[in-house]
Write a protein that holds these residues in place. Sequence first.
Motif, PDB file in Angstrom:
ATOM      1  N   ARG A   1       0.811  -1.224   0.000  1.00 20.29           N
ATOM      2  CA  ARG A   1       0.000   0.000   0.000  1.00 20.29           C
ATOM      3  C   ARG A   1       0.836   1.261   0.000  1.00 20.29           C
ATOM      4  O   ARG A   1       0.325   2.358   0.258  1.00 20.29           O
ATOM      5  CB  ARG A   1      -0.940  -0.020   1.217  1.00 20.29           C
TER       6      ARG A   1
ATOM      7  N   ASP B   1       1.877   3.072  -2.291  1.00 16.78           N
ATOM      8  CA  ASP B   1       1.481   4.096  -3.260  1.00 16.78           C
ATOM      9  C   ASP B   1      -0.009   4.420  -3.193  1.00 16.78           C
ATOM     10  O   ASP B   1      -0.539   5.095  -4.064  1.00 16.78           O
ATOM     11  CB  ASP B   1       1.829   3.630  -4.683  1.00 16.78           C
ATOM     12  N   ARG B   2      -0.674   3.937  -2.151  1.00 15.36           N
ATOM     13  CA  ARG B   2      -2.115   4.177  -2.046  1.00 15.36           C
ATOM     14  C   ARG B   2      -2.415   5.293  -1.055  1.00 15.36           C
ATOM     15  O   ARG B   2      -1.645   5.581  -0.150  1.00 15.36           O
ATOM     16  CB  ARG B   2      -2.839   2.915  -1.563  1.00 15.36           C
ATOM     17  N   THR B   3      -3.553   5.911  -1.262  1.00 18.56           N
ATOM     18  CA  THR B   3      -4.090   6.821  -0.250  1.00 18.56           C
ATOM     19  C   THR B   3      -5.372   6.194   0.257  1.00 18.56           C
ATOM     20  O   THR B   3      -6.167   5.660  -0.509  1.00 18.56           O
ATOM     21  CB  THR B   3      -4.397   8.208  -0.852  1.00 18.56           C
ATOM     22  N   GLY B   4      -5.578   6.224   1.526  1.00 20.40           N
ATOM     23  CA  GLY B   4      -6.769   5.628   2.108  1.00 20.40           C
ATOM     24  C   GLY B   4      -6.827   5.916   3.591  1.00 20.40           C
ATOM     25  O   GLY B   4      -5.845   6.361   4.189  1.00 20.40           O
ATOM     26  N   GLU B   5      -7.995   5.658   4.205  1.00 20.38           N
ATOM     27  CA  GLU B   5      -8.172   5.930   5.627  1.00 20.38           C
ATOM     28  C   GLU B   5      -8.050   4.673   6.468  1.00 20.38           C
ATOM     29  O   GLU B   5      -8.165   4.739   7.691  1.00 20.38           O
ATOM     30  CB  GLU B   5      -9.542   6.588   5.860  1.00 20.38           C
ATOM     31  N   ASP B   6      -7.845   3.500   5.824  1.00 21.15           N
ATOM     32  CA  ASP B   6      -7.670   2.287   6.606  1.00 21.15           C
ATOM     33  C   ASP B   6      -6.287   2.305   7.250  1.00 21.15           C
ATOM     34  O   ASP B   6      -5.372   3.011   6.822  1.00 21.15           O
ATOM     35  CB  ASP B   6      -7.849   1.048   5.734  1.00 21.15           C
TER      36      ASP B   6
ATOM     37  N   SER C   1      -3.124   1.488   5.131  1.00 21.42           N
ATOM     38  CA  SER C   1      -2.756   2.580   4.222  1.00 21.42           C
ATOM     39  C   SER C   1      -2.122   3.732   4.991  1.00 21.42           C
ATOM     40  O   SER C   1      -1.137   4.339   4.527  1.00 21.42           O
ATOM     41  CB  SER C   1      -4.000   3.074   3.473  1.00 21.42           C
ATOM     42  N   LEU C   2      -2.661   4.054   6.171  1.00 18.68           N
ATOM     43  CA  LEU C   2      -2.075   5.110   6.998  1.00 18.68           C
ATOM     44  C   LEU C   2      -0.644   4.751   7.400  1.00 18.68           C
ATOM     45  O   LEU C   2       0.248   5.602   7.390  1.00 18.68           O
ATOM     46  CB  LEU C   2      -2.928   5.346   8.247  1.00 18.68           C
TER      47      LEU C   2
ATOM     48  N   THR D   1       1.700   5.082   4.432  1.00 19.68           N
ATOM     49  CA  THR D   1       1.979   6.500   4.186  1.00 19.68           C
ATOM     50  C   THR D   1       3.012   7.030   5.173  1.00 19.68           C
ATOM     51  O   THR D   1       3.936   7.759   4.802  1.00 19.68           O
ATOM     52  CB  THR D   1       0.683   7.323   4.293  1.00 19.68           C
TER      53      THR D   1
ATOM     54  N   THR E   1       6.403   5.774   4.187  1.00 17.73           N
ATOM     55  CA  THR E   1       6.882   6.492   3.008  1.00 17.73           C
ATOM     56  C   THR E   1       7.409   7.876   3.374  1.00 17.73           C
ATOM     57  O   THR E   1       8.413   8.349   2.831  1.00 17.73           O
ATOM     58  CB  THR E   1       5.753   6.623   1.968  1.00 17.73           C
ATOM     59  N   ARG E   2       6.754   8.526   4.329  1.00 17.24           N
ATOM     60  CA  ARG E   2       7.162   9.866   4.760  1.00 17.24           C
ATOM     61  C   ARG E   2       8.356   9.839   5.707  1.00 17.24           C
ATOM     62  O   ARG E   2       8.894  10.899   6.067  1.00 17.24           O
ATOM     63  CB  ARG E   2       5.991  10.569   5.454  1.00 17.24           C
TER      64      ARG E   2
END
Length: 410
Positions: free
Chosen positions: A212, A214-219, A222-223, A226, A229-230
């Motif tokens: 995930r 490269d995905r955006t999502g609220e699950d 995915s969080l 993200t 990745t950051r």
Amino acid sequence: MTGITEEAGGSPTGQALPPLRDWPPLDMDGTDLDPTLTELMREGPLSRIRLPFGTGWAWLATRYEDVKLVTNDPRFSRAEVIRRQVTRLAPNFAPRPGSLAWADQPEHNRLRKAVAGAFTVSAMKRLRPRAQEILDELVDAVVRDGPPADLVERVLEPFPILVVSEVMGVPPADRQRVHAWTREIISTSGAEAAGQAKNGLYGWITEAVRTRADRTGEDVYSLLATAVTRGEISEEEAVGLAGPLQIGGEAVTHNCGQMLFLLLTRPELMERMRARPEARGPVLDELLRYIPHRSTVGLARIALEDVEVAGHRIAAGDPVYVSYLAANRDPDVFPDPDAIHPDRDPNPHLAFGNGAHYCTGAVLARLQAELLVDTLLDRLPALRLAVPAEQVRWRHRTMIRGPRTLPVTW
């Protein structure tokens, strides 16, 4: 049970140590408190215990004010436990980097921030319609098939699995496999099986976070991806964060099973819930205070320096446990603590913990309990047990207590 010993855990202070008690987990049926805990509460306020696994002994705090002190005081560290093999209930002890359970401040806040957005009050409000839809589908099937039905099999197990899977972002095809791992992890049946289940679950979580990126999502997955990745957390920390959250659905199944068992075996309580649906919230809080939701105790802390608690000096390096179950029965805070009082006010129970380690999923757990009780009582008129109460089967060899079956008719 044993008397005073001179095992490791602090130098003599000149003050008599409390007796050391072995505390094996009991396979208990029903909602009575563990008799060993009852004895420890009577002997307290500070006791010494030895659990089935690990080494040495630990202090146990049972009074409400002492439990709050230990869980709020930075002089008691969860992170330090990772470096030790303290006495414990779990057969398999393999803490992972990133686990909130073993983090102290400020690390705890840094890690928790990565998933906090998935468990806010506003996030739960958004989730509520979907959770109700999931529950309605399960109850529709129960109504369609007619009585009798096992509420654990038909509703209490699948509902939290499905809701937690929605929040976490577990694909439908993987949900039963993930559930099998989480159930084995909370079992006390053996270190090898628990270790294999942890390897399976955490391996799956690692792939979920990686896929995930490269995905955006609220699950949650995915969080976490993200945040990795950051550069806010490492992948290893993301995996350690996710595991306990994924396991959290097990507690909802068992806790709600206990609450429903109490409603089904106490007609006056069930009548109160039906007669005053607008006032069910305080009753749920009282049931949360009352139910013995776990076997023995949870996770230890280590004293980083000498600390006086309840007239005893806890030496630097000593492991300390608290019992939220005992704190919730403290008569100085909860008058007539062994009785269920639906209108108890105030009711500052510690069912979801206290301090920095207050349950991350508390709002989610409360949401599910409300939906389960409301929906089952409103849709199944005259809901009652289909067997005598003593024939209800309970889970054994598990850290979280609850009914294994709950046969009902209506």
